[in-house]
Design an enzyme around this catalytic site. Structure first.
Site, PDB file in Angstrom:
ATOM      1  N   LEU A 139       0.955  -1.215  -0.035  1.00  0.00           N
ATOM      2  CA  LEU A 139      -0.060   0.101  -0.014  1.00  0.00           C
ATOM      3  C   LEU A 139       1.007   1.240  -0.029  1.00  0.00           C
ATOM      4  CD1 LEU A 139      -2.754  -0.943   2.736  1.00  0.00           C
ATOM      5  CD2 LEU A 139      -2.853  -1.014   0.137  1.00  0.00           C
ATOM      6  N   ASP A 140       0.421   2.294  -0.624  1.00  0.00           N
ATOM      7  CA  ASP A 140       1.217   3.644  -0.832  1.00  0.00           C
ATOM      8  C   ASP A 140       1.446   4.032   0.865  1.00  0.00           C
ATOM      9  OD1 ASP A 140       1.137   3.432  -3.353  1.00  0.00           O
ATOM     10  OD2 ASP A 140      -0.372   5.090  -3.377  1.00  0.00           O
ATOM     11  N   LYS A 141       2.623   4.802   1.117  1.00  0.00           N
ATOM     12  CA  LYS A 141       2.768   5.370   2.537  1.00  0.00           C
ATOM     13  C   LYS A 141       1.568   5.919   2.941  1.00  0.00           C
ATOM     14  CE  LYS A 141       5.383   9.135   4.625  1.00  0.00           C
ATOM     15  NZ  LYS A 141       6.109  10.332   4.321  1.00  0.00           N
ATOM     16  N   THR A 143      -1.729   5.350   2.191  1.00  0.00           N
ATOM     17  CA  THR A 143      -2.852   4.717   2.143  1.00  0.00           C
ATOM     18  C   THR A 143      -2.918   3.701   3.443  1.00  0.00           C
ATOM     19  OG1 THR A 143      -2.844   4.774  -0.188  1.00  0.00           O
ATOM     20  CG2 THR A 143      -3.913   3.033   0.842  1.00  0.00           C
ATOM     21  N   ARG A 240      -6.456   5.973  -7.279  1.00  0.00           N
ATOM     22  CA  ARG A 240      -6.104   7.512  -7.434  1.00  0.00           C
ATOM     23  C   ARG A 240      -6.206   7.729  -8.776  1.00  0.00           C
ATOM     24  NH1 ARG A 240      -0.418   7.954  -4.275  1.00  0.00           N
ATOM     25  NH2 ARG A 240      -0.839  10.097  -4.292  1.00  0.00           N
TER      26      ARG A 240
END
Length: 317
Positions: A139-141, A143, A240
């Site tokens: 997961l993105d930082k 998210t 996104r």
């Protein structure tokens, strides 16, 4: 687990490199790690050593010899974790926003991997390499939400195959700018690296990879919409990029929706701390028992607070 895995290539891939081919089969591994295994002779074709540029051909037998995991160079750190489930094979956590998943340039410590090494006392799958032990997906930082992590190599391979075969059910909740008109729908738009902003992704039908997101509206707010998104593919920044493509960038996403978020901040008098994206549910087949398992993660405080502020309506009209 057996150290040696064999499989036969079913279809030739002219114009493709072996390292790229294997990256699709083992998505939990980085391309650099696969190249290293090829160059060190751990990956062979028909019993002989190859180069990463080898072209996969139908009928060839690929042998992958998994080397013993080296001790992780990453240090365990006592970072608190919200554990949703754990057994001898895997651990499932609710990743908080702001936590980087694995060490990289600029983030050598204070990552999820550091926390997992401490929590699991180092007992994590070694297939991802010394900087990514146990990591099957990311997961993105900024998210938050459900992540499953492999504690054994067998579990790692089993989970990685499910992600590669799109057999994993991934459900996200997101706050997006503006009013989404339709109660539900699908976004099918290929995604590729942005041609000029290399850290960003973009919709690009010519050179992009297939990406499909289903969505439904959960709640309409004065200037935003709470949506549920189900991902059928796993492209970088997929939610996104797809909602930006729809004209509804995520609330708090200054990479893909700076202008829309500037207008929102002016009307509501506050700036969300991050993109409002949360991986709320994950379903996989347990790699050891074969049983389907579903985990859900509650929204973090900042998601709740942003939703509350948006429900209250604008302070400047």
């Amino acid at each position: 687990m057996p150290n040696l895995e064999r499989f036969v290539i079913e279809q030739s891939a002219p114009g493709e490199r072996m390292d790229v081919f294997l990256r699709r089969r083992y998505p939990a591994m980085s391309r650099m790690a696969i190249q290293r295994l090829i160059e060190e002779g751990f990956i062979r074709v028909d019993g002989r050593r190859i180069k990463p540029t080898h072209t996969p051909r139908a009928g060839e037998t690929v042998e992958v010899e998994w080397p013993e995991a080296r001790p992780a160079a990453v240090r365990p750190e006592p970072i608190p974790l919200e554990v949703l489930y754990e057994d001898d094979h895997l651990v499932v956590v609710n990743k908080p926003p702001g936590l980087v998943v694995h060490p990289a340039a600029g983030h050598e410590s204070q990552t999820l991997v550091n926390a997992l090494l401490h929590h699991c006392a180092g007992r994590l799958s070694g297939i991802g390499g010394v900087s990514r032990p146990g990591i099957v997906h990311r997961l993105d930082k900024d998210t938050s939400g459900v992540m499953v992590v492999a504690k054994t190599d067998t579990a790692h391979l089993g989970l990685a195959r499910q992600f590669a075969a799109r057999q994993v059910a991934k459900v996200y909740h997101a706050l997006v700018c503006g009013t989404v008109l339709h109660d539900q729908g699908s976004i099918r738009a290929a995604i590729a690296r942005h041609p000029s902003h290399r850290k960003c992704m973009a919709v690009c039908e010519e050179r992009g990879r297939e990406a499909l997101t289903d969505y439904r509206v959960l709640e309409r707010l004065p200037d935003a919409t709470l949506v549920e998104a189900r991902l059928h593919t796993g492209r970088t920044h997929q939610v996104r990029v797809h909602f930006q493509y729809m004209g509804h960038p995520l609330v708090g996403d200054l990479v893909y929706g700076r202008r829309a978020n500037r207008r929102l901040a002016e009307r509501y008098g506050f700036d969300p701390p991050r993109q409002m994206l949360h991986a709320t549910q994950l379903t996989v087949v347990h790699p050891a028992t074969g049983e389907p398992m579903t985990w859900e993660a509650p929204w973090p405080h900042d998601f709740d607070e942003t939703l509350r502020r948006l429900r209250a309506g604008p302070v400047i009209t």
